[in-house]
Write an enzyme that holds these catalytic residues in place. Structure first.
Site, mmCIF file in Angstrom:
data_model
loop_
_atom_site.group_PDB
_atom_site.id
_atom_site.type_symbol
_atom_site.label_atom_id
_atom_site.label_comp_id
_atom_site.label_asym_id
_atom_site.label_seq_id
_atom_site.Cartn_x
_atom_site.Cartn_y
_atom_site.Cartn_z
ATOM 1 N N GLU A 198 47.081 2.071 49.491
ATOM 2 C CA GLU A 198 46.069 2.856 50.215
ATOM 3 C C GLU A 198 46.421 2.968 51.696
ATOM 4 O O GLU A 198 46.846 1.984 52.309
ATOM 5 C CB GLU A 198 44.720 2.154 50.051
ATOM 6 C CG GLU A 198 43.585 3.086 49.835
ATOM 7 C CD GLU A 198 43.707 3.913 48.558
ATOM 8 O OE1 GLU A 198 44.137 5.081 48.661
ATOM 9 O OE2 GLU A 198 43.389 3.404 47.471
ATOM 10 N N HIS A 199 46.226 4.159 52.244
ATOM 11 C CA HIS A 199 46.534 4.440 53.652
ATOM 12 C C HIS A 199 48.021 4.211 53.943
ATOM 13 O O HIS A 199 48.382 3.768 55.029
ATOM 14 C CB HIS A 199 45.677 3.576 54.591
ATOM 15 C CG HIS A 199 44.261 4.070 54.681
ATOM 16 N ND1 HIS A 199 43.912 5.211 55.356
ATOM 17 C CD2 HIS A 199 43.118 3.571 54.156
ATOM 18 C CE1 HIS A 199 42.590 5.398 55.259
ATOM 19 N NE2 HIS A 199 42.083 4.424 54.527
ATOM 20 N N ASP B 219 47.038 13.429 46.191
ATOM 21 C CA ASP B 219 46.050 14.049 45.302
ATOM 22 C C ASP B 219 46.670 15.185 44.500
ATOM 23 O O ASP B 219 46.485 15.285 43.288
ATOM 24 C CB ASP B 219 44.870 14.599 46.116
ATOM 25 C CG ASP B 219 44.173 13.511 46.908
ATOM 26 O OD1 ASP B 219 44.541 12.326 46.748
ATOM 27 O OD2 ASP B 219 43.265 13.852 47.692
ATOM 28 N N SER C 294 39.129 18.666 45.003
ATOM 29 C CA SER C 294 39.771 19.753 45.741
ATOM 30 C C SER C 294 41.200 19.975 45.252
ATOM 31 O O SER C 294 41.611 21.106 45.002
ATOM 32 C CB SER C 294 39.745 19.497 47.250
ATOM 33 O OG SER C 294 40.421 18.310 47.596
HETATM 34 P P1 ADP Z 1 37.094 15.563 46.796
HETATM 35 O O1 ADP Z 1 38.406 16.253 46.755
HETATM 36 O O2 ADP Z 1 37.230 14.107 47.049
HETATM 37 O O3 ADP Z 1 36.246 15.825 45.596
HETATM 38 P P2 ADP Z 1 36.738 17.317 49.017
HETATM 39 O O4 ADP Z 1 35.739 17.372 50.106
HETATM 40 O O5 ADP Z 1 38.167 17.205 49.386
HETATM 41 O O6 ADP Z 1 36.284 16.138 48.045
HETATM 42 O O7 ADP Z 1 36.616 18.602 48.119
HETATM 43 C C1 ADP Z 1 35.363 19.017 47.622
HETATM 44 C C2 ADP Z 1 35.223 20.523 47.817
HETATM 45 O O8 ADP Z 1 36.176 21.217 46.977
HETATM 46 C C3 ADP Z 1 33.883 21.060 47.403
HETATM 47 O O9 ADP Z 1 32.950 20.994 48.462
HETATM 48 C C4 ADP Z 1 34.203 22.512 47.048
HETATM 49 O O10 ADP Z 1 34.302 23.304 48.215
HETATM 50 C C5 ADP Z 1 35.609 22.407 46.483
HETATM 51 N N1 ADP Z 1 35.614 22.325 45.025
HETATM 52 C C6 ADP Z 1 36.099 21.326 44.270
HETATM 53 N N2 ADP Z 1 35.965 21.592 42.950
HETATM 54 C C7 ADP Z 1 35.382 22.809 42.867
HETATM 55 C C8 ADP Z 1 34.976 23.667 41.785
HETATM 56 N N3 ADP Z 1 35.160 23.326 40.508
HETATM 57 N N4 ADP Z 1 34.401 24.832 42.103
HETATM 58 C C9 ADP Z 1 34.216 25.210 43.366
HETATM 59 N N5 ADP Z 1 34.580 24.461 44.411
HETATM 60 C C10 ADP Z 1 35.148 23.269 44.186
HETATM 61 MG MG MG Z 2 39.780 16.385 48.391
#
Ligand code: ADP
Ligand code: MG
Length: 389
Positions: A38-39, A175, A131
């Site tokens: 991590e990190h 990721d 994401s």
């Molecule tokens: P994580 O990657 O840890 O889940 P992030 O903040 O990096 O958190 O990414 C989350 C964002 O990615 C959401 O707020 C949205 O904008 C986008 N996202 C992720 N999955 C989807 C999806 N299936 N449909 C639409 N947007 C999505």
């Molecule tokens: Mg993310």
């Protein structure tokens, strides 16, 4: 497995409702959890994530109109259109696919008009990397539709650049590499500079526990850590200019360098964590179980030296470690909220879920969520050539 098929089916249904008729192709990519390391990604180090059975599915088909992407993601409220000739950041979820389009087009790929439906069961914003699952599923879908080979590592790096440049998140490549390169039954031993992925056998179940705490500190504290690590490397290079990265430095080199005591602790975490990753990889490669004590040592290092844990994460780790059959637990992801990961006998992890969630709410006032997962595939085709599911 049932779950995977369901999310692909959901994307197909969503496609039919959004655009009428069948998609040409349904693909998916995975969320991920990091087992250890991590990190270290931004310090030239190594990590050991797995892709998990939480997935984002993308159904796709060409349309005959101008070069636009018509896209609809379940729950976001309707079809949106991205004009390939005028892609611009809009500060909403479509920035992720738009960023990937921008990179694909920048790499010389002519992306025709497409219709896209998205469905996902990767929890968003919990640190399981929804994401990257979205970026990689979308990029993989476009490449597959055009008959291009996946080129998984290159695709992952392209998606990372999309998130860095277009969305504006200064993320490492873990990721996207996990979402793209995952292999069922294997953890992914990753280096980042240059990016390489080596699958290592890993068939254990792990329990992921989401603290359900908003990650408010994360952005500012994260960039503070990046700066501290840069300061540590600069101080070590005064002693030994040839050290390529903080991860490559030795404890002896760290001891010989002059630096702020806080900065020294950050560096000690990075250097010790890389040693733990290598020890875990050696154990798994030799057919042994995940050494839980190294997960615990990682957590303590992140808590004490890197100062990126939280009361909630510490509570979950300590609670889990008291349960019989649990061998290790640690925070996973950047920290300051987000998730913990717990190692041990599958029965023990199963039995832990309910009491943990109940007692955590009592103690900390948040409703945790937990997922029992194993290492799954990264990006893959779920259904193609007009197949109905
Ligand atoms: P994580 O990657 O840890 O889940 P992030 O903040 O990096 O958190 O990414 C989350 C964002 O990615 C959401 O707020 C949205 O904008 C986008 N996202 C992720 N999955 C989807 C999806 N299936 N449909 C639409 N947007 C999505
Ligand atoms: Mg993310």
């Amino acid at each position: 497995m049932g779950n995977d098929a369901m999310i692909a089916e959901e994307a197909r249904d969503h496609f039919i409702k959004s655009f009428g008729g069948e998609p040409t192709l349904v693909v998916s990519a995975a969320g991920r959890v990091n087992l250890i390391g991590e990190h270290v990604d931004y310090n030239g180090g190594e990590a050991l994530p797995i892709a998990i059975q939480r997935r984002t599915a993308v159904a796709i088909r060409r349309h005959d109109g101008a070069a636009t992407t018509r896209i609809n993601s379940g729950g976001t409220g309707g079809v949106l259109t991205l004009d390939h000739a005028r892609l611009a950041r809009k500060r909403k979820w479509t920035d992720y696919p738009a960023g990937v389009l921008d990179q694909l087009i920048g790499a010389g790929i002519e992306v025709p008009g497409i219709e896209v439906a998205v469905a996902s069961d990767v929890p968003s914003g919990s640190g399981l990397s929804s994401s990257a699952a979205l970026e990689v599923a979308f990029g993989f879908a476009v490449r597959s539709l055009l008959g291009l080979p996946p080129e998984r590592v290159a695709l992952a790096l392209l998606c990372q650049q999309a998130e860095r440049q277009f969305v504006g998140v200064p993320c490492g490549a873990m990721d996207q590499l996990s979402a793209a390169c995952g292999e069922r039954g294997h953890a992914l031993y990753m280096h980042f500079d240059p990016a390489t992925v080596r699958p290592v056998p890993f068939t254990e179940s792990v329990l992921i526990v989401d603290t359900a705490v908003p990650r408010s500190l994360r952005v500012s504290a994260y960039s503070e850590r990046v700066d501290e690590c840069a300061a540590a490397l600069a101080a070590i290079r005064v002693v030994d200019p040839a050290v390529p990265s903080l991860a490559a430095a030795s404890m002896e080199q760290l001891a010989a360098a002059t630096m702020d005591p806080i900065v020294r602790r950050r560096a000690r975490h990075v250097i010790s964590e890389c040693g733990r990753v290598r020890a875990v990889v050696d154990a798994l490669a030799a057919g042994r179980r995940f050494p839980g004590e190294l997960a615990v040592a990682s957590h303590e290092s992140l808590r004490d030296d890197y100062a990126c844990s939280s009361a909630e994460l510490d509570w979950i780790v300590e609670y889990a470690l008291r349960a019989p059959g649990v061998t290790g637990a640690r925070l996973t992801g950047a920290g300051w909220g987000g998730c913990a990961v717990v190692f041990g006998e599958p029965g023990a992890l199963e039995a832990l879920q309910h009491p943990l969630i109940r007692d955590y709410e009592q103690a900390m006032g948040h409703k945790a969520r937990a997922w029992l997962v194993t290492a799954d595939d990264g990006a893959r085709v779920e259904a193609g050539g007009g197949a109905s599911g």
